[in-house]
Design an enzyme around this catalytic site. Structure first.
Site, PDB file in Angstrom:
ATOM      1  N   SER A 145       0.910  -1.113  -0.084  1.00  0.00           N
ATOM      2  CA  SER A 145       0.018  -0.062   0.053  1.00  0.00           C
ATOM      3  C   SER A 145       0.775   1.418   0.015  1.00  0.00           C
ATOM      4  O   SER A 145       1.953   1.233   0.539  1.00  0.00           O
ATOM      5  CB  SER A 145      -1.032   0.029   1.220  1.00  0.00           C
ATOM      6  OG  SER A 145      -1.378   1.223   1.380  1.00  0.00           O
ATOM      7  N   TYR A 167      -2.427   5.590  -3.642  1.00  0.00           N
ATOM      8  CA  TYR A 167      -3.413   6.711  -3.649  1.00  0.00           C
ATOM      9  C   TYR A 167      -2.911   8.162  -4.094  1.00  0.00           C
ATOM     10  O   TYR A 167      -2.170   8.336  -3.620  1.00  0.00           O
ATOM     11  CB  TYR A 167      -4.031   6.625  -2.231  1.00  0.00           C
ATOM     12  CG  TYR A 167      -4.516   5.484  -1.605  1.00  0.00           C
ATOM     13  CD1 TYR A 167      -5.754   5.059  -1.751  1.00  0.00           C
ATOM     14  CD2 TYR A 167      -3.692   4.779  -0.412  1.00  0.00           C
ATOM     15  CE1 TYR A 167      -6.138   3.782  -1.261  1.00  0.00           C
ATOM     16  CE2 TYR A 167      -4.079   3.532   0.107  1.00  0.00           C
ATOM     17  CZ  TYR A 167      -5.240   3.102  -0.153  1.00  0.00           C
ATOM     18  OH  TYR A 167      -5.957   1.965   0.540  1.00  0.00           O
ATOM     19  N   THR A 193      -5.593   2.694  -6.975  1.00  0.00           N
ATOM     20  CA  THR A 193      -6.715   2.472  -6.335  1.00  0.00           C
ATOM     21  C   THR A 193      -7.729   3.743  -6.464  1.00  0.00           C
ATOM     22  O   THR A 193      -7.172   5.029  -6.398  1.00  0.00           O
ATOM     23  CB  THR A 193      -6.736   2.463  -4.588  1.00  0.00           C
ATOM     24  OG1 THR A 193      -6.122   1.287  -4.659  1.00  0.00           O
ATOM     25  CG2 THR A 193      -7.941   2.616  -4.172  1.00  0.00           C
ATOM     26  N   LYS A 292      -7.721  -0.477  -9.394  1.00  0.00           N
ATOM     27  CA  LYS A 292      -8.484  -1.230  -8.098  1.00  0.00           C
ATOM     28  C   LYS A 292      -9.639  -0.421  -7.662  1.00  0.00           C
ATOM     29  O   LYS A 292      -9.455   0.737  -7.591  1.00  0.00           O
ATOM     30  CB  LYS A 292      -7.452  -1.384  -6.943  1.00  0.00           C
ATOM     31  CG  LYS A 292      -8.073  -2.165  -5.756  1.00  0.00           C
ATOM     32  CD  LYS A 292      -6.919  -2.427  -4.864  1.00  0.00           C
ATOM     33  CE  LYS A 292      -7.418  -3.136  -3.422  1.00  0.00           C
ATOM     34  NZ  LYS A 292      -8.339  -2.197  -2.713  1.00  0.00           N
ATOM     35  N   HIS A 316     -13.118  -2.151  -1.560  1.00  0.00           N
ATOM     36  CA  HIS A 316     -12.598  -1.706  -0.691  1.00  0.00           C
ATOM     37  C   HIS A 316     -12.639  -2.467   0.878  1.00  0.00           C
ATOM     38  O   HIS A 316     -12.509  -1.867   1.920  1.00  0.00           O
ATOM     39  CB  HIS A 316     -12.314  -0.252  -0.352  1.00  0.00           C
ATOM     40  CG  HIS A 316     -10.863   0.513  -0.066  1.00  0.00           C
ATOM     41  ND1 HIS A 316     -10.417   1.060  -0.949  1.00  0.00           N
ATOM     42  CD2 HIS A 316     -10.312   0.460   1.272  1.00  0.00           C
ATOM     43  CE1 HIS A 316      -9.368   1.481  -0.303  1.00  0.00           C
ATOM     44  NE2 HIS A 316      -9.322   1.222   1.024  1.00  0.00           N
TER      45      HIS A 316
END
Length: 423
Positions: A145, A167, A193, A292, A316
């Site tokens: 992440s 992100y 994402t 995603k 999510h």
């Protein structure tokens, strides 16, 4: 790696066993001598989640396990798998079955990987490294992440199966240098994402006392004192050896520490992110590009037309929009629009039967998050390897019970809707 790697290596080959040779399978009997004694009580992924409730401070467990608002989508992610039942075939020789799966041209030992999870190193000591190393040992992919606390370069060096997940704010000046950094680190897959334009209304975090940035206070101190294994083995050990954790991977440079008051500003304006920014990434990124957070078939079509290599059907894990359609229920329509794109799924997968149902409904791969992070918190890399093996054994056993030797045999003929309807 432990002796369990032998079975993982066999499954990786994808070829039936020769006469007299060990079968390419994950043996079903438990407990095994190869499993460390302290892990033998864990027989399924939910066992790790149950034990993590006691191991972790309440605020951290709530952050990991919770959803958003009423938790409707969190619950429905699991319930959706109950909409479908198998129609197994019998008297099929399945002695040569294999759990091997191919994703983006690479062979993996099983059709599942580890989903991205932020702040993993707060939950488990060196959490991102532990997950990446276990995934590499088991030959499955792991997605790290952008909200992780260990530099992406270090994670990639120690976990060559690792993908990077971003992100991003809608700012080209921040996107381009980050893409270049990820490429320079040797990653081959970039995951964007797209379901986080704003922070979700995670009321459970407020009730449990979890906030980013972390706010040292008496409640936090009491949580640590009453959970000494986590306090000594994770938090204080991390600070003593590596200093105060920072968000290392949101941008081209190092981000602020987890206690910084400027942290929220560092996240940027994610509600400005749009398809033009995705196309910018596509032009700059030479590796595989995955989106995603796709639930609508129309978005899958746009992703395909924008040059994406794959999509992950995901809500999510029920942590963003409460009331969003469960990933499994969205999967068939997304798969129908995919064209040549690879379709993957996450959210709610806990059992080997879940994996097989997703594959039968159009996914080519699935990702699992929370249970593997709980396994890392409880047992480090050994714990994650054990959790991976448990799920892989379930897939292997369920294939025999279903009457198939290869995952490619899965399809509509082996599954029926038994309740629910429509989306």
């Amino acid at each position: 790696m432990s002796a369990s790697s032998g079975t993982l290596d066999q499954a990786r080959s994808g070829s039936p066993a020769a006469a007299g040779a060990p079968r390419p399978t994950f043996a079903a009997a438990r407990p095994k001598p190869a499993v460390p004694r302290h892990l033998r009580r864990f027989l399924a992924l939910h066992d790790f989640e149950d034990a993590a409730r006691r191991h972790l401070p309440r605020m951290l467990h709530g952050f990991v396990a919770g959803g958003v608002e009423t938790d409707w989508t969190l619950r429905e992610n699991r319930a959706a798998f109950g909409d479908w039942a198998f129609v197994p075939r019998v008297l099929v020789d399945t002695s040569g079955r294999s759990t091997a799966a191919t994703l983006f041209g690479r062979a993996y030992a099983a059709p599942f990987g580890i989903a991205p999870m932020g702040a993993s190193a707060l939950i488990a000591y060196r959490g991102d490294l532990v997950l990446a190393q276990a995934a590499a040992a088991a030959n499955i992919p792991m997605i790290m992440s952008a909200s992780s606390l260990i530099p992406l370069e270090e994670v990639r060096r120690n976990g060559p199966n690792t993908w990077y997940q971003a992100y991003l704010p809608g700012e080209a000046a921040r996107i381009e240098p980050l893409v270049d950094r990820v490429a320079a680190a040797g990653f081959d897959t970039f995951v964007l994402t797209v379901d986080v334009p704003v922070a979700a209304n995670r009321e459970n975090n407020i009730r449990n006392g979890y906030a980013i940035p972390l706010k040292p206070n008496l409640r936090l101190a009491w949580e640590g004192i009453t959970h000494p294994r986590w306090l000594l083995g994770t938090l204080l050990r991390t600070i003593a050896r590596h200093g105060m954790p920072h968000f290392e991977n949101m941008d081209a440079g190092r981000g602020p520490p987890i206690v910084s008051r400027t942290l929220m500003r560092a996240f940027g304006e994610r509600d400005r992110l749009n398809w033009q920014h995705l196309e910018l990434i596509r032009r700059r990124w030479k590796g595989r590009l995955v989106v995603k957070g796709v639930l609508a078939a129309a978005d899958a079509r746009i992703a395909r037309e924008s040059g994406c290599d794959g999509v992950i059907v995901s809500n999510h894990g029920g942590r963003q929009l409460d009331g969003a359609i469960p990933s499994l229920r969205a999967l068939p329509e997304v798969a129908a629009e995919a064209g040549g794109m690879t379709v993957m799924l996450d959210s709610g997968v806990r059992r080997g039967t879940d994996v097989l149902k997703a594959l039968a409904l159009g996914a080519q791969f699935v990702f699992v998050g929370r249970p593997f992070l709980c396994a890392a918190a409880l047992g480090g890399e050994e714990g994650v390897v054990h959790a991976i093996r448990l799920l892989a054994e379930e897939v292997n056993r369920d294939m025999a019970l279903l009457g198939i030797n290869r995952l490619s045999e899965l399809g509509p003929a082996l599954i029926r809707r038994v309740r629910g309807g429509g989306g």
